[in-house]
Write a protein that holds these residues in place. Sequence first.
Motif, mmCIF file in Angstrom:
data_model
loop_
_atom_site.group_PDB
_atom_site.id
_atom_site.type_symbol
_atom_site.label_atom_id
_atom_site.label_comp_id
_atom_site.label_asym_id
_atom_site.label_seq_id
_atom_site.Cartn_x
_atom_site.Cartn_y
_atom_site.Cartn_z
ATOM 1 N N ILE A 1 0.839 -1.205 0.000
ATOM 2 C CA ILE A 1 0.000 0.000 0.000
ATOM 3 C C ILE A 1 0.869 1.248 0.000
ATOM 4 N N ALA A 2 1.926 1.268 0.814
ATOM 5 C CA ALA A 2 2.826 2.429 0.854
ATOM 6 C C ALA A 2 3.451 2.672 -0.513
ATOM 7 N N GLU A 3 3.885 1.610 -1.175
ATOM 8 C CA GLU A 3 4.486 1.754 -2.498
ATOM 9 C C GLU A 3 3.483 2.289 -3.511
ATOM 10 N N GLU A 4 2.267 1.757 -3.502
ATOM 11 C CA GLU A 4 1.244 2.207 -4.453
ATOM 12 C C GLU A 4 0.835 3.662 -4.202
ATOM 13 N N LEU A 5 0.708 4.059 -2.932
ATOM 14 C CA LEU A 5 0.356 5.445 -2.620
ATOM 15 C C LEU A 5 1.454 6.399 -3.063
ATOM 16 N N ASN A 6 2.712 6.027 -2.838
ATOM 17 C CA ASN A 6 3.810 6.892 -3.275
ATOM 18 C C ASN A 6 3.900 6.962 -4.793
ATOM 19 N N LYS A 7 3.618 5.861 -5.495
ATOM 20 C CA LYS A 7 3.587 5.900 -6.964
ATOM 21 C C LYS A 7 2.516 6.868 -7.449
ATOM 22 N N LYS A 8 1.380 6.830 -6.763
ATOM 23 C CA LYS A 8 0.225 7.622 -7.192
ATOM 24 C C LYS A 8 0.365 9.108 -6.841
ATOM 25 N N LEU A 9 0.939 9.425 -5.670
ATOM 26 C CA LEU A 9 0.891 10.803 -5.177
ATOM 27 C C LEU A 9 2.225 11.535 -5.099
#
Length: 189
Positions: free
Chosen positions: A26-34
């Motif tokens: 989740i942390a990786e996906e949120l950082n990719k997105k934002l």
Amino acid sequence: MFVLVEMTDTVRIPPWQFQRKLNESIAEELNKKLANKVVYNVGLCICLYDITKLEDSYIFPGDGASHTKVHFRYVVFHPFLDEILVGQIKSCSQDGVHVSVGFFDDIVIPPESLQQPAKFDEAEQVWVWEYETEEGAHDLYMDIGEEIRFRVVDETFVDTSPTGPSSAEASTSTATEEAQKKEAPYTLV
């Protein structure tokens, strides 16, 4: 200058990440997105601070990914109005002084906000503050690369979401016309 913003989003975790811990994915996906993106009326997102709550994960038919609603806090660059920042002069033009704080370059000090009396020197392409003393006037040049302090007096958010063509002639527009229309999504004045 930096603030923690509480946000909520649904995160999609692809199947090939199922072997990892859920929080890491989740942390990786949120950082990719934002990360390094401007969120309208929020500011420039820097990085994930923490995850405060995870709701149930769902796998929808036809999509092998898990979808999880996440409550989290994100570090955001969003200076307060009247905050004083330190930056470097990036360039000068008739529009004012363009300043950079290293990771953010969309800062403009308009001519009416400069120390007065000020004038633009066409030959040098710099702004000059005509500083008055008892001995006379001294010209203080605002050279490129110089460090300055400035006060944030306004901020502008521009919605840069993609829009569809309004008519058939919109599809014939050239790339140069589109480049001229581009605006920074977040500007400090």
